[in-house]
Design a protein around this motif. Structure first.
Motif, PDB file in Angstrom:
ATOM      1  N   PRO A 189      11.011   5.915   1.180  1.00 30.53           N
ATOM      2  CA  PRO A 189      12.030   5.767   0.129  1.00 30.53           C
ATOM      3  C   PRO A 189      12.681   4.382   0.113  1.00 30.53           C
ATOM      4  O   PRO A 189      12.935   3.825  -0.962  1.00 30.53           O
ATOM      5  CB  PRO A 189      13.049   6.866   0.469  1.00 30.53           C
ATOM      6  N   GLU A 190      12.980   3.833   1.298  1.00 26.50           N
ATOM      7  CA  GLU A 190      13.558   2.490   1.355  1.00 26.50           C
ATOM      8  C   GLU A 190      12.602   1.467   0.755  1.00 26.50           C
ATOM      9  O   GLU A 190      13.009   0.594  -0.021  1.00 26.50           O
ATOM     10  CB  GLU A 190      13.857   2.108   2.800  1.00 26.50           C
ATOM     11  N   GLN A 197       7.965  10.977   5.123  1.00 25.93           N
ATOM     12  CA  GLN A 197       8.837  10.085   4.351  1.00 25.93           C
ATOM     13  C   GLN A 197       9.806   9.289   5.229  1.00 25.93           C
ATOM     14  O   GLN A 197      10.467   8.377   4.734  1.00 25.93           O
ATOM     15  CB  GLN A 197       9.650  10.892   3.339  1.00 25.93           C
ATOM     16  N   ARG A 230      14.970   7.495  -9.074  1.00 28.92           N
ATOM     17  CA  ARG A 230      14.870   8.917  -8.722  1.00 28.92           C
ATOM     18  C   ARG A 230      13.467   9.209  -8.196  1.00 28.92           C
ATOM     19  O   ARG A 230      12.470   8.829  -8.805  1.00 28.92           O
ATOM     20  CB  ARG A 230      15.161   9.785  -9.938  1.00 28.92           C
ATOM     21  N   ILE A 231      13.389   9.922  -7.060  1.00 26.56           N
ATOM     22  CA  ILE A 231      12.100  10.338  -6.520  1.00 26.56           C
ATOM     23  C   ILE A 231      11.650  11.576  -7.293  1.00 26.56           C
ATOM     24  O   ILE A 231      12.314  12.605  -7.272  1.00 26.56           O
ATOM     25  CB  ILE A 231      12.192  10.630  -5.020  1.00 26.56           C
ATOM     26  N   LEU A 264       4.758   8.705  -2.469  1.00 23.79           N
ATOM     27  CA  LEU A 264       6.034   8.896  -3.157  1.00 23.79           C
ATOM     28  C   LEU A 264       5.873   8.400  -4.581  1.00 23.79           C
ATOM     29  O   LEU A 264       5.305   7.335  -4.815  1.00 23.79           O
ATOM     30  CB  LEU A 264       7.123   8.125  -2.418  1.00 23.79           C
ATOM     31  N   MET A 321       8.212   7.534  -7.920  1.00 22.49           N
ATOM     32  CA  MET A 321       9.608   7.245  -8.267  1.00 22.49           C
ATOM     33  C   MET A 321       9.702   6.782  -9.721  1.00 22.49           C
ATOM     34  O   MET A 321       8.783   6.141 -10.233  1.00 22.49           O
ATOM     35  CB  MET A 321      10.142   6.158  -7.327  1.00 22.49           C
ATOM     36  N   SER A 341       6.906  13.777  -3.895  1.00 22.96           N
ATOM     37  CA  SER A 341       6.519  13.079  -2.665  1.00 22.96           C
ATOM     38  C   SER A 341       5.719  14.029  -1.794  1.00 22.96           C
ATOM     39  O   SER A 341       5.718  15.248  -1.998  1.00 22.96           O
ATOM     40  CB  SER A 341       7.750  12.563  -1.902  1.00 22.96           C
TER      41      SER A 341
END
Length: 703
Positions: free
Chosen positions: A313-314, A219, A211-212, A203, A205, A215
């Motif tokens: 993402p987290e 995920q 903002r991603i 990923l 960011m 990726s």
């Protein structure tokens, strides 16, 4: 072969095996135990396992109750050594436990640790004879199965309850005799560690906005991040020597980091990790509980579990919050791969050279089984080190974090072109024409503030305004910075989010190659426009620059793909050729308009007693001007200033005196008529022109 010869060969084989199993201490007197070892080794050899030899023996020691080997343990093993307790607790004999540990030794020699930990234990239990008194038929409950599945998924060491459940499964399902083979049925029931996670994922960011940008791979699966948790741990330290701390992080020195726990702020740590939903971190830890402290650094807790698991993402949002909250603490991570004891020191020189070239901060994290085999590796990269704007996290199953660098470097080389750091950030002053007391920030997720600015852990901030004519609510993404107490509030965000926001305000219906061209113009202005407000090195969000209103709450912007860097480079060329440090654009169009203004109104606007004449002029460079003639002087204004002053739709094509009391202005379209015309761009796109042709039409020297 006759029976007597078979017996002779078997006696010779047993003699050799017996010489390869060496007993020590009180165990040397137990003849039956030696016979058990000889028979067990013979059975393992017959099944195809590699067993100890006279040149490479296994040693069997009597165990003392000390360290991890407590009174409840009957046997223990590590490569080349077995530990047995005499007169063990429970109903099983020393011989059963010896067979159990000999299986572990043979499996280690034959399979090299390839089997999951639970499968190693299942094979040892099945071979040892400890299941002899269990009857098939009684199966574990759903609750018991879920408990052991959770342990297996985390690669944790099985406890007594797990072993009892595994024993019942084994009695009913059996176990294969072939070496290094796992029961298909039990694998379907229990799985393997992190079996639902993809093999490899990444990923990228924006560190500023969260903002991603791009990726790949899985995920959504949740994995423990290992030593990446040392990043928020470090950010939660009240005080630290940044240079020493950076070196400790680069080397991932757990013991030295633990020595800093007096400065550790648990609430700060929890705040930074709040984007991660699945966590079971201890609320408070006593100084005398080292294993619990280690769980803050990504290691297993006392139960063998991981206190925190996150999807990609987290995890990226949590790492972003930590890096932004104490940026000075992490400068030393640029030495990872340079310092001899750093975790990337052993990786390819070519890959490490790339990290140095891009000035990358790097941190590894590895999750391992209890016996040290890697289950999943993580690699965090942020760059450039002096002021990071990009954050990338890579994850791969079955390897340590450092070994991911080769794959990460391949992506970094592509990103070096597609996401150049000089086009990564935009600074924009918010609500510039309004009273600062007329609006305030209302974050929807935890807010983090430091001397550098303030941001939320989710990336976005809601702004509520009571100023007349201002949007009452808007959402912006990025870091808010204050130049001084009286200065403007400046939002630092990624270029794509800024472009989306300006497009929504200026040209939301633009499509196709026209939209692509307009995005490039906004991005170029955004990354070059800091000169518009020198005092804050930023753009403004009002019309004389480019209108930026953020997002409406609950209304997602039309999100476009990343800016085409080739178009940005083209605009660099066109701007240089034309001597521009700002690329103007306007609505344009072919709709004719007409306005009449009284002479009295013109005199009032321009604070003159009399206006004798108004003439339109075009200079050699193509720029339009309006010349106003007064009784004793004259004034030359750019057509843009003139039309803005009189609030005309565009620069007028003609200016005439309708009579002694009235002036008439006529024109076409809307805006100043300079640079890119939005209406013309859309017409060109519909006629088949691509974005490059539209930009050359707008800003080329032949325009």
């Amino acid at each position: 072969m006759n029976a007597s010869l078979k017996r002779c060969i078997r006696r010779q084989y047993l003699f050799d095996v017996g010489a390869a199993i060496l007993f020590f201490g009180a165990l040397t007197q137990q003849v039956e135990l030696r016979q058990t070892a000889t028979v067990a080794a013979s059975e393992l050899a017959a099944q195809g396992y590699k067993i100890p030899s006279e040149d490479d023996p296994v040693r069997v020691f009597p165990a003392l109750t000390s360290g991890a080997f407590s009174g409840s343990h009957a046997g223990g093993w590590r490569p080349g050594s077995i530990y047995l307790r005499q007169q063990p607790q429970g109903g099983l004999s020393e011989a059963v436990y010896l067979r159990h540990e000999l299986f572990h030794e043979a499996s280690h020699r034959s399979c090299g640790g390839r089997l999951p930990a639970w499968a190693e234990e299942a094979g040892a239990m099945h071979f040892s004879g400890e299941l002899a008194d269990l009857e098939p038929g009684r199966l574990p409950s759903e609750l018991e199965l879920q408990s052991i599945k959770n342990r297996v998924r985390q690669g944790a060491e099985l406890d007594g309850n797990d072993r009892a459940v595994l024993a019942r499964l084994l009695v009913n399902a059996g176990w294969p005799r072939e070496p290094c083979t796992v029961s298909t049925k039990l694998t379907e029931i229990l799985g393997v560690a992190f079996d639902d996670a993809g093999d490899s994922s990444y990923l990228l960011m924006s560190l500023l906005s969260g903002r991603i940008l791009t990726s790949g791979g899985d995920q959504s699966s949740r994995l423990p991040p290992g030593s990446l948790l040392k990043i928020p741990y470090a950010a939660a330290l009240a005080q630290a020597d940044a240079d020493l701390l950076g070196a400790e992080l680069a080397a991932s020195e757990t013991e030295k980091l633990l020595q800093r726990r007096e400065q550790f702020q648990i609430e700060r740590y929890r705040l930074l990790l709040s984007p991660i939903k699945e966590q079971n971190l201890p609320a408070q830890v006593a100084p005398s509980d080292p294993q619990a402290w280690r769980s803050y650094l990504g290691e297993r807790n006392a139960d063998g579990d991981f206190a925190l698991q996150a999807n990609l993402p987290e995890l990226a949002l949590a790492m972003r919050a930590a890096l932004l909250s104490k940026p000075d603490y992490f400068r030393g991570l640029s030495q990872n791969g340079i310092l001899p004891n750093s975790t990337l020191a052993g990786q390819s020189e070519t890959d490490r050279k790339l990290l140095r070239q891009l000035q990358v901060l790097a941190k590894t994290g590895t999750v391992s089984t209890v016996d040290g085999h890697p289950l999943a590796g993580h690699l965090l990269l942020a760059w450039p080190a002096t002021n990071p704007v990009f954050l990338a996290i890579f994850r791969q199953r079955g390897v340590n974090g450092a070994s991911i660098l080769s794959k990460a470097a391949a992506l970094l080389r592509n990103w070096q072109h597609d996401y150049p750091a000089r086009f990564a950030a935009v600074r924009v002053s918010l609500l510039t024409p309004t009273d600062p007391d007329s609006w305030n920030e209302e974050p929807d997720c935890p807010l983090v503030a430091n001397q550098h600015g303030r941001f939320t852990v989710c990336g976005q901030i809601r702004i509520v305004s009571s100023a007349r004519g201002s949007r009452s609510e808007r959402v912006v993404k990025g870091v808010l910075r204050q130049t001084n107490e009286q200065g403007p509030t400046v939002l630092e965000t990624d270029v794509d989010s800024y472009v989306d926001g300006v497009l929504a305000a200026e040209a939301q219906n633009l499509a196709g190659s026209a939209r692509e061209a307009m995005r490039a113009v906004i991005a170029w202005n955004g990354s070059h426009g800091n000169h518009r407000h020198n005092e804050s090195s930023s753009l403004c969000d009002t019309t004389h620059c480019m209108v930026y209103l953020g997002e409406l709450p609950g209304n997602k912007l039309r999100r476009s793909s990343h800016i085409d860097i080739a178009l940005i480079q083209l605009l660099d060329q066109l701007a240089t050729e034309s001597g521009l440090n700002w690329l103007p654009f306007a609505n344009g169009g072919d709709q004719r308009w007409q306005r009449q203004l009284s002479s009295e109104e013109l005199r009032r606007v321009f604070t003159e007693n009399q206006i004798l004449d108004i003439r339109r002029e075009r200079h050699k460079d193509g720029e339009l001007f309006i010349r106003l003639f007064y009784p004793t002087s004259e004034e030359l204004l750019s057509c843009e200033i003139f039309r803005n002053t009189l609030k005309l739709p565009s620069c007028p094509d003609s200016v005439t005196a309708a009579d002694d009391q009235t002036w008439q202005f006529t024109g076409i379209g809307a805006g100043h008529g300079l640079g890119l015309s939005i209406a013309r761009a859309q017409a060109l796109a519909e006629a088949g022109r691509d974005a490059e042709q539209i930009l050359r039409d707008a800003y080329g020297q032949s325009r």
